[in-house]
Design an enzyme around this catalytic site. Structure first.
Site, mmCIF file in Angstrom:
data_model
loop_
_atom_site.group_PDB
_atom_site.id
_atom_site.type_symbol
_atom_site.label_atom_id
_atom_site.label_comp_id
_atom_site.label_asym_id
_atom_site.label_seq_id
_atom_site.Cartn_x
_atom_site.Cartn_y
_atom_site.Cartn_z
ATOM 1 N N GLU A 215 -2.655 -4.663 3.865
ATOM 2 C CA GLU A 215 -1.641 -5.695 4.040
ATOM 3 C C GLU A 215 -2.240 -6.754 4.959
ATOM 4 O OE1 GLU A 215 2.050 -4.344 5.722
ATOM 5 O OE2 GLU A 215 2.880 -6.370 5.705
ATOM 6 N N ARG B 106 -5.424 10.305 8.257
ATOM 7 C CA ARG B 106 -5.898 9.045 8.809
ATOM 8 C C ARG B 106 -6.821 9.330 9.984
ATOM 9 N NH1 ARG B 106 -1.922 5.460 8.918
ATOM 10 N NH2 ARG B 106 -2.625 4.152 10.604
ATOM 11 N N LYS C 60 -2.147 -1.778 13.590
ATOM 12 C CA LYS C 60 -2.277 -3.237 13.625
ATOM 13 C C LYS C 60 -1.186 -3.859 14.490
ATOM 14 C CE LYS C 60 -2.749 -3.502 9.177
ATOM 15 N NZ LYS C 60 -2.703 -3.982 7.799
HETATM 16 P P1 ATP Z 1 -1.745 0.086 10.530
HETATM 17 O O1 ATP Z 1 -0.881 1.288 10.751
HETATM 18 O O2 ATP Z 1 -2.929 0.010 11.389
HETATM 19 O O3 ATP Z 1 -0.963 -1.199 10.478
HETATM 20 P P2 ATP Z 1 -1.604 0.197 7.760
HETATM 21 O O4 ATP Z 1 -1.670 1.504 7.068
HETATM 22 O O5 ATP Z 1 -0.281 -0.453 7.876
HETATM 23 O O6 ATP Z 1 -2.356 0.319 9.121
HETATM 24 P P3 ATP Z 1 -2.679 -1.257 5.628
HETATM 25 O O7 ATP Z 1 -3.204 -2.622 5.614
HETATM 26 O O8 ATP Z 1 -1.411 -0.987 4.915
HETATM 27 O O9 ATP Z 1 -2.551 -0.853 7.126
HETATM 28 O O10 ATP Z 1 -3.775 -0.205 5.207
HETATM 29 C C1 ATP Z 1 -4.644 -0.338 4.120
HETATM 30 C C2 ATP Z 1 -5.191 1.019 3.811
HETATM 31 O O11 ATP Z 1 -5.891 1.531 4.932
HETATM 32 C C3 ATP Z 1 -4.087 2.005 3.488
HETATM 33 O O12 ATP Z 1 -4.437 2.696 2.299
HETATM 34 C C4 ATP Z 1 -4.070 2.936 4.657
HETATM 35 O O13 ATP Z 1 -3.748 4.227 4.238
HETATM 36 C C5 ATP Z 1 -5.494 2.845 5.195
HETATM 37 N N1 ATP Z 1 -5.530 3.112 6.629
HETATM 38 C C6 ATP Z 1 -4.883 2.436 7.602
HETATM 39 N N2 ATP Z 1 -5.104 2.999 8.802
HETATM 40 C C7 ATP Z 1 -5.950 4.044 8.600
HETATM 41 C C8 ATP Z 1 -6.551 5.028 9.449
HETATM 42 N N3 ATP Z 1 -6.342 5.034 10.760
HETATM 43 N N4 ATP Z 1 -7.362 5.949 8.881
HETATM 44 C C9 ATP Z 1 -7.585 5.939 7.562
HETATM 45 N N5 ATP Z 1 -7.047 5.053 6.709
HETATM 46 C C10 ATP Z 1 -6.228 4.112 7.212
HETATM 47 MG MG MG Z 2 0.880 -0.713 6.169
#
Ligand code: ATP
Ligand code: MG
Length: 564
Positions: free
Chosen positions: A42, A268, A278
């Protein structure tokens, strides 16, 4: 393999994991002609090291099986998303070493199709427009232990829902007045299935579609359908989406979609002494607690890059932590270990003095100078040799001299002899101090017979110190970093109170050897005895700025040896 990491890399190819096994089975059984995965960020912030794990898994699996990995921006929430993030994400994925080729997509490109499918759901009696207030919707949803209740609007005529949905799209309603919901089961033990929202009114401009839309699809609806549109075969995501999988499957099963992707979840990455969401990283930037998304203390890829991390080290780290189904906290020492291994190979050795103290070699002729030969990387003879200038006055590290040495202190002190790296043996004969008793100048004599560092009579010295010729030294600023947080897992509402106030120390009066005067921004160097450093983009032609990437002391190797 355990997610805790630290196991040595398998000598032949990457170790297997449950995702590789599933995909391999699907390839063997002929279920898919071609493997397609996707990385779906995102665009509401910069990528962090957790995303690096996901990128390595998504692109890695596709690459291993000869498939493709799409880069898809999950841009369904207009309020939080920005073009700056779209650009930084592409830069970071490329920097990590992955290539999506032609396959760059945006969920927003599918808005029209997603909308038409929503209309199909309404027509089929599988979705309805609800007109409860947000508070009422929350109340009707029930709790983990209590079933929800049907909305009074749940059974409104299909025609009425169609009309309301069209008017939602036309902009007739304010935010929060109507929402399109899937008709699934308000009593489901899985809260995600209690008539989840599919579309809501949002009167916000979108970074790609502008003002064309004022209804936007929810993630749980847009994601499976975007996967289906792109013929994604394996939709790999993190464990928090496991409870959403039934809804993912519901969307696929209840619509006439072009393909049937399968969602698979893995743990994760959590890393000690930092935060990884984020939202929190954005808060640190917005509150001015760091200098920006690329502050070298940040766990963002932009921050790590500026700090001097290499893509090779990060990929190696992601391989070693493996892919498992259980959440855990990975020791940042493992990441640093991977980094040292890589930099040890690639970074030439040089000399720099961070906290300078003047040494005068009284028996070295005034005005004389010479060039001493130094090896660039003992690990790699191909990196060759260079010369370093030597003269009567040198800079050494303040802590390499003690007027009254503590026990086991073998560096310079009155009467002792030490080796100057690549140079001569010198013996301390005296010290000049300022009014407060601080040493300002150390006097020594050198032994001309010991050029290169060894005495012809075989006498030994217990210590070798680094130095820079004062007349030839080039001034520099050096930034030293420590962990961003002073606790392993900063949590709770007061997480920001755990920020480490000493995570950045700026040393403005350092001296570097002249061979570093032309070092390019982004180039990696070892300063002997001090660590690995990278030239920061803040450097000017007359003033270099270095970031310490990591010190030389490898705590992970120690942990591994001791077995804990
Ligand atoms: P955040 O919680 O940091 O905002 P998010 O999951 O909302 O992260 P996205 O942009 O939606 O961020 O994530 C893109 C991809 O990265 C998703 O498939 C998510 O599962 C993966 N991802 C995000 N954080 C991690 C992590 N700490 N370890 C492994 N994969 C991750
Ligand atoms: Mg997300």
């Amino acid at each position: 393999m355990a997610g805790a990491g630290g196991k040595p890399k398998a000598a032949e190819g990457p170790p297997s994991n449950f995702i590789r096994s599933i995909v391999a089975d699907d390839v063997r059984s002929g279920k898919h002609a071609r493997i397609v995965t996707r990385f779906p960020p995102e665009p509401n912030g910069y990528l962090h090291i957790g995303h690096a794990k996901a990128i390595c898994v998504d692109f890695g699996i596709a690459g291993e099986f000869g498939g493709v990995c799409n880069l898809r921006f999950d841009d369904t929430n207009p309020a939080k998303e920005e073009v700056e993030y779209v650009e930084s994400i592409q830069e970071d994925v490329r920097w990590l070493g992955f290539d999506w080729g032609e396959n760059l997509f945006y969920a927003s490109d599918y808005f029209e199709r997603l909308h038409d499918w929503a209309v199909d759901l309404i027509r089929g009696g599988k979705a309805y427009v609800d007109s409860l207030t947000p508070d009422e919707i929350r109340e009707y949803r029930g709790t983990l232990t209590k079933a929800g209740r049907n909305s009074p609007y749940r059974d409104r005529p299909i025609e009425e829902s169609l009309d309301l949905f069209a008017r939602m799209r036309a902009g007739e309603f304010e935010e929060g007045t109507h929402v399109l919901r899937a008709k699934i089961d308000m009593a489901s033990p899985n809260v995600n299935l209690r008539d989840p929202a599919l579309y809501r009114v949002r009167k916000a401009a979108h970074h790609r579609t502008g003002d064309r839309w004022c209804i936007y699809p929810m993630y749980d609806y847009a994601h499976p359908l975007s996967d289906a549109i792109e013929h994604v075969t394996h939709s790999l995501c993190t464990l928090e989406f496991a409870d959403h999988r039934p809804l993912y499957d519901w969307c696929i099963e209840n619509l006439d979609v072009p393909s049937r992707p399968r969602q698979i979840e893995f743990a994760r990455l959590n890393l000690s002494y930092t935060v990884m969401s984020k939202r929190r990283l954005r808060e640190l930037v917005a509150d001015g607690l760091v200098s920006g998304w690329d502050d070298p203390r940040m766990p963002t890829l932009a921050g790590l890059r500026r700090r001097g991390f290499t893509p090779e080290a990060i990929r190696d780290f992601c391989e070693r932590i493996g892919v498992a189904k259980a959440d855990n906290l990975v020791d940042v020492a493992l990441l640093e270990h991977c980094l040292r291994e890589d930099l040890n190979r690639r970074a030439p050795r040089t000399m720099a003095v961070l906290r300078p103290l003047k040494v005068v070699i009284d028996n070295y002729p005034e005005g004389a100078e010479e060039e001493l030969e130094a090896v660039n990387n003992p690990e790699d003879p191909a990196m060759g040799k260079r010369t370093v200038p030597f003269s009567r006055e040198l800079w050494i590290e303040h802590e390499d001299f003690r007027e009254v040495p503590p026990p086991k202190y073998f560096r310079l002190s009155p009467g002792t002899e030490v080796r100057l790296r690549w140079g001569y043996l010198i013996r301390c004969t005296g010290v000049v101090k300022d009014a407060s008793g601080e040493p300002t100048e150390v006097h020594c004599t050198y032994d001309p017979e010991t050029r290169g560092g060894n005495a012809p009579d075989g006498r030994k010295v217990k210590s070798t110190i680094h130095w820079v010729s004062a007349r030839h030294a080039v001034p520099a600023e050096v930034r030293l970093y420590d962990r961003l947080f002073s606790v392993e897992a900063p949590e709770g509402p007061s997480w920001k109170e755990h920020l480490n106030p000493n995570a950045l120390e700026t040393l403005e009066r350092c001296w570097i050897e002249p061979s570093l005067a032309g070092a390019a921004p982004g180039s990696h160097w070892q300063f002997e005895r001090l660590g690995y450093f990278v030239v920061d983009e803040d450097s000017r032609s007359d003033r270099k700025v270095f970031n310490r990437t990591v010190s030389l002391r490898d705590t992970w190797a120690r942990i591994e040896k001791k077995g804990f």
